[in-house]
Design a protein around this motif. Structure first.
Motif, PDB file in Angstrom:
ATOM      1  N   GLY A   1      -9.719  -0.352  -0.613  1.00 31.03           N
ATOM      2  CA  GLY A   1      -8.960   0.401   0.377  1.00 31.03           C
ATOM      3  C   GLY A   1      -9.118  -0.114   1.787  1.00 31.03           C
TER       4      GLY A   1
ATOM      5  N   LYS B   1      -3.212  12.528   1.034  1.00 29.43           N
ATOM      6  CA  LYS B   1      -4.021  11.613   0.233  1.00 29.43           C
ATOM      7  C   LYS B   1      -4.376  10.371   1.036  1.00 29.43           C
ATOM      8  CE  LYS B   1      -2.356  12.999  -4.322  1.00 29.43           C
ATOM      9  NZ  LYS B   1      -1.836  12.516  -5.624  1.00 29.43           N
ATOM     10  N   GLU B   2      -5.417   9.694   0.590  1.00 27.10           N
ATOM     11  CA  GLU B   2      -5.816   8.454   1.243  1.00 27.10           C
ATOM     12  C   GLU B   2      -4.858   7.327   0.878  1.00 27.10           C
ATOM     13  OE1 GLU B   2     -10.656   9.168   1.565  1.00 27.10           O
ATOM     14  OE2 GLU B   2      -9.854   7.484   0.435  1.00 27.10           O
ATOM     15  N   ARG B   3      -4.802   6.347   1.750  1.00 23.69           N
ATOM     16  CA  ARG B   3      -3.996   5.165   1.473  1.00 23.69           C
ATOM     17  C   ARG B   3      -4.525   4.457   0.231  1.00 23.69           C
ATOM     18  NH1 ARG B   3      -4.617   1.874   6.201  1.00 23.69           N
ATOM     19  NH2 ARG B   3      -6.475   1.041   5.161  1.00 23.69           N
ATOM     20  N   GLU B   4      -3.610   3.973  -0.595  1.00 28.30           N
ATOM     21  CA  GLU B   4      -3.981   3.314  -1.846  1.00 28.30           C
ATOM     22  C   GLU B   4      -3.362   1.919  -1.902  1.00 28.30           C
ATOM     23  OE1 GLU B   4      -3.245   4.011  -6.672  1.00 28.30           O
ATOM     24  OE2 GLU B   4      -2.042   5.069  -5.190  1.00 28.30           O
TER      25      GLU B   4
ATOM     26  N   ALA C   1       5.504   8.473  -2.236  1.00 29.49           N
ATOM     27  CA  ALA C   1       4.645   8.121  -1.102  1.00 29.49           C
ATOM     28  C   ALA C   1       5.459   7.300  -0.108  1.00 29.49           C
ATOM     29  CB  ALA C   1       3.442   7.306  -1.566  1.00 29.49           C
TER      30      ALA C   1
ATOM     31  N   PHE D   1       0.857  -1.167   0.000  1.00 28.69           N
ATOM     32  CA  PHE D   1       0.000   0.000   0.000  1.00 28.69           C
ATOM     33  C   PHE D   1       0.903   1.229   0.000  1.00 28.69           C
ATOM     34  CE2 PHE D   1      -4.137  -1.918   1.189  1.00 28.69           C
ATOM     35  CZ  PHE D   1      -3.720  -3.189   1.556  1.00 28.69           C
ATOM     36  N   ARG D   2       0.344   2.360  -0.402  1.00 27.41           N
ATOM     37  CA  ARG D   2       1.125   3.585  -0.320  1.00 27.41           C
ATOM     38  C   ARG D   2       0.221   4.727   0.115  1.00 27.41           C
ATOM     39  NH1 ARG D   2       2.403   4.571  -6.805  1.00 27.41           N
ATOM     40  NH2 ARG D   2       0.272   5.170  -7.426  1.00 27.41           N
ATOM     41  N   GLN D   3       0.857   5.714   0.734  1.00 29.71           N
ATOM     42  CA  GLN D   3       0.123   6.904   1.156  1.00 29.71           C
ATOM     43  C   GLN D   3       0.995   8.122   0.940  1.00 29.71           C
ATOM     44  OE1 GLN D   3      -1.612   6.776   5.089  1.00 29.71           O
ATOM     45  NE2 GLN D   3      -3.139   8.281   4.461  1.00 29.71           N
TER      46      GLN D   3
ATOM     47  N   LYS E   1      -8.316  -2.837   5.055  1.00 30.87           N
ATOM     48  CA  LYS E   1      -7.125  -2.959   5.887  1.00 30.87           C
ATOM     49  C   LYS E   1      -6.716  -4.408   6.052  1.00 30.87           C
ATOM     50  CE  LYS E   1      -5.236  -1.157  10.194  1.00 30.87           C
ATOM     51  NZ  LYS E   1      -5.514  -0.437  11.441  1.00 30.87           N
TER      52      LYS E   1
ATOM     53  N   TYR F   1       5.551   3.734   1.323  1.00 32.46           N
ATOM     54  CA  TYR F   1       5.068   2.424   0.901  1.00 32.46           C
ATOM     55  C   TYR F   1       5.080   1.468   2.088  1.00 32.46           C
ATOM     56  CZ  TYR F   1       5.048   3.746  -4.003  1.00 32.46           C
ATOM     57  OH  TYR F   1       4.759   4.347  -5.212  1.00 32.46           O
ATOM     58  N   TYR F   2       3.943   0.833   2.307  1.00 33.42           N
ATOM     59  CA  TYR F   2       3.778  -0.088   3.428  1.00 33.42           C
ATOM     60  C   TYR F   2       3.550  -1.504   2.915  1.00 33.42           C
ATOM     61  CZ  TYR F   2       2.896   4.160   6.137  1.00 33.42           C
ATOM     62  OH  TYR F   2       2.996   5.393   6.725  1.00 33.42           O
TER      63      TYR F   2
END
Length: 129
Positions: free
Chosen positions: A113, A43-46, A92, A37-39, A115, A94-95
């Protein structure tokens, strides 16, 4: 203890490449979906990409399709995200995240989106123009 440790982020010029790594431990890696995921600021997490280790199915967001490739080394409990043709809009944090859901559900969760159960601390990717 579940651990997800990301590495490989950094600063790169537009058009360049980076490879992110996510080293996992503390859960049955082969039974989990691993996602990136990236944020970006403000911006919202994508959800970017995911791979389900039990059947190898993958997902890519439209924004990265054709440029990013996700892969998994089950012997090393590590998932990689090869990012090519990087753009400034890829900038962003990145997770890496892990989830025990079946492949279809894991992909559906990422698309809306949702979790995943376990998360890493994130790694910064900055693409300069």
């Amino acid at each position: 203890e579940v651990q997800l440790v990301e590495s490989g982020g950094g600063l790169v010029q537009a058009g360049g490449s980076l490879r992110l790594s996510c080293a996992a431990s503390g859960f049955p890696f082969d039974d989990y979906a691993i996602g990136w995921f990236r944020q970006a600021p403000g911006k919202e997490r994508e959800g970017v990409s995911s791979i389900s280790n039990n059947d190898g199915s993958t997902y890519y967001a439209d924004s990265v399709k054709g440029r990013f490739t996700i892969s998994s080394d089950n012997a090393k409990n590590t998932v990689y995200l090869q990012m090519n043709s990087l753009k400034p809009e890829d900038t962003a944090v990145y997770y890496c995240a892990a989830d025990p859901s079946p492949p279809d559900l894991a992909i559906a969760t990422m698309k809306v989106g949702g979790k995943y159960d376990y998360w890493g601390q994130g790694t910064q990717v900055t693409v300069s123009s």
